[in-house]
Design an enzyme around this catalytic site. Sequence first.
Site, mmCIF file in Angstrom:
data_model
loop_
_atom_site.group_PDB
_atom_site.id
_atom_site.type_symbol
_atom_site.label_atom_id
_atom_site.label_comp_id
_atom_site.label_asym_id
_atom_site.label_seq_id
_atom_site.Cartn_x
_atom_site.Cartn_y
_atom_site.Cartn_z
ATOM 1 N N ASP A 76 -2.828 8.663 3.279
ATOM 2 C CA ASP A 76 -2.179 7.383 3.318
ATOM 3 C C ASP A 76 -1.299 7.172 2.218
ATOM 4 O O ASP A 76 -1.500 7.685 1.046
ATOM 5 C CB ASP A 76 -3.018 6.216 3.427
ATOM 6 C CG ASP A 76 -4.238 6.105 2.167
ATOM 7 O OD1 ASP A 76 -3.802 5.267 1.143
ATOM 8 O OD2 ASP A 76 -5.245 6.754 2.124
ATOM 9 N N ASP A 165 -6.166 -3.386 6.583
ATOM 10 C CA ASP A 165 -6.816 -2.968 5.040
ATOM 11 C C ASP A 165 -7.441 -4.284 4.760
ATOM 12 O O ASP A 165 -6.612 -5.320 4.157
ATOM 13 C CB ASP A 165 -5.782 -2.513 4.237
ATOM 14 C CG ASP A 165 -6.176 -2.402 2.917
ATOM 15 O OD1 ASP A 165 -7.565 -2.414 2.532
ATOM 16 O OD2 ASP A 165 -5.274 -1.677 2.054
ATOM 17 N N GLU A 167 -10.099 -5.654 1.878
ATOM 18 C CA GLU A 167 -10.780 -5.248 0.811
ATOM 19 C C GLU A 167 -10.696 -6.053 -0.362
ATOM 20 O O GLU A 167 -10.008 -7.360 -0.266
ATOM 21 C CB GLU A 167 -10.560 -3.624 0.407
ATOM 22 C CG GLU A 167 -8.834 -3.795 -0.053
ATOM 23 C CD GLU A 167 -8.462 -2.120 -0.506
ATOM 24 O OE1 GLU A 167 -9.182 -2.106 -1.555
ATOM 25 O OE2 GLU A 167 -7.561 -1.735 0.152
#
Length: 277
Positions: A76, A165, A167
């Site tokens: 990534d 994503d 987090e």
Amino acid sequence: MPVHRPGPARRSRLSPAGVLLAVLSALALLLTLPTAAQADEIPPRGSARLGQGVIEHDGQGGLPTGGGAVQTEGVDVSSHQGNVAWSTLWNSGVKWAYVKATEGTYYKNPYFAQQYNGSYNVGMIRGAYHFATPDTASGAAQANYFVDNGGGWSRDGKTLPGALDIEWNPYGASCYGKSQSGMVSWIRDFLNTYKARTGRDAVIYTATSWWKQCTGNYSGFGASNPLWIARYDTSPGELPAGWGFHTMWQYTSSGPTVGDHNKFNGAYDRLQALANG
């Protein structure tokens, strides 16, 4: 006429208790202000990337030991990698990639075209990811921004569903100031909007420790959304509630080549199946 002259100014006097209270109040105020060092530690908006908080919160363990089921190597990337030498990655055995497209509703990766199209052109199966900032806009608003700026999907056999994503917050409180139920609602809002726009269930990228802390280990997404687990160690370890297996695993942020390194939990034909939906 007599001239009036003011007398000496009278000084206000505080009792010892009053002095102590004033000092304590001043100290309390100072403690609420960020220090210069703390301010320097906050990165600029838009700079967040996959796994930015994983080492800080979960640490960096060993690398996978090999063996077991067949896995397919991936990477990534974000603007931190700039223009990527995709042919070098392809020749090293990397067969898939996720590219940061957006963050919040205020940032687009300036290298997105080179990274997203470049990975495709060398033969990789690739997808886009969105770095969530639930304190800046709704889940629906961020899903729409993502789809409108590179996060869409097409059944061409080379495009993975978009990834969320979600987090640690690099800019402030770990859970973005949301309650656990509030965070679950925000994520659901994003996922529902993304599916309505693309017809696909988005991949969820997260770390188990964050998921427990910020969603209360909510189990309701495991049946529909593929899990991309972040754990820098020899195995994926414990998974968040609701998922019996992981689809992808980010296992290190310091791989032998550019970007963070990941393993798809299956052979190449299963990766193609995920792309095709």
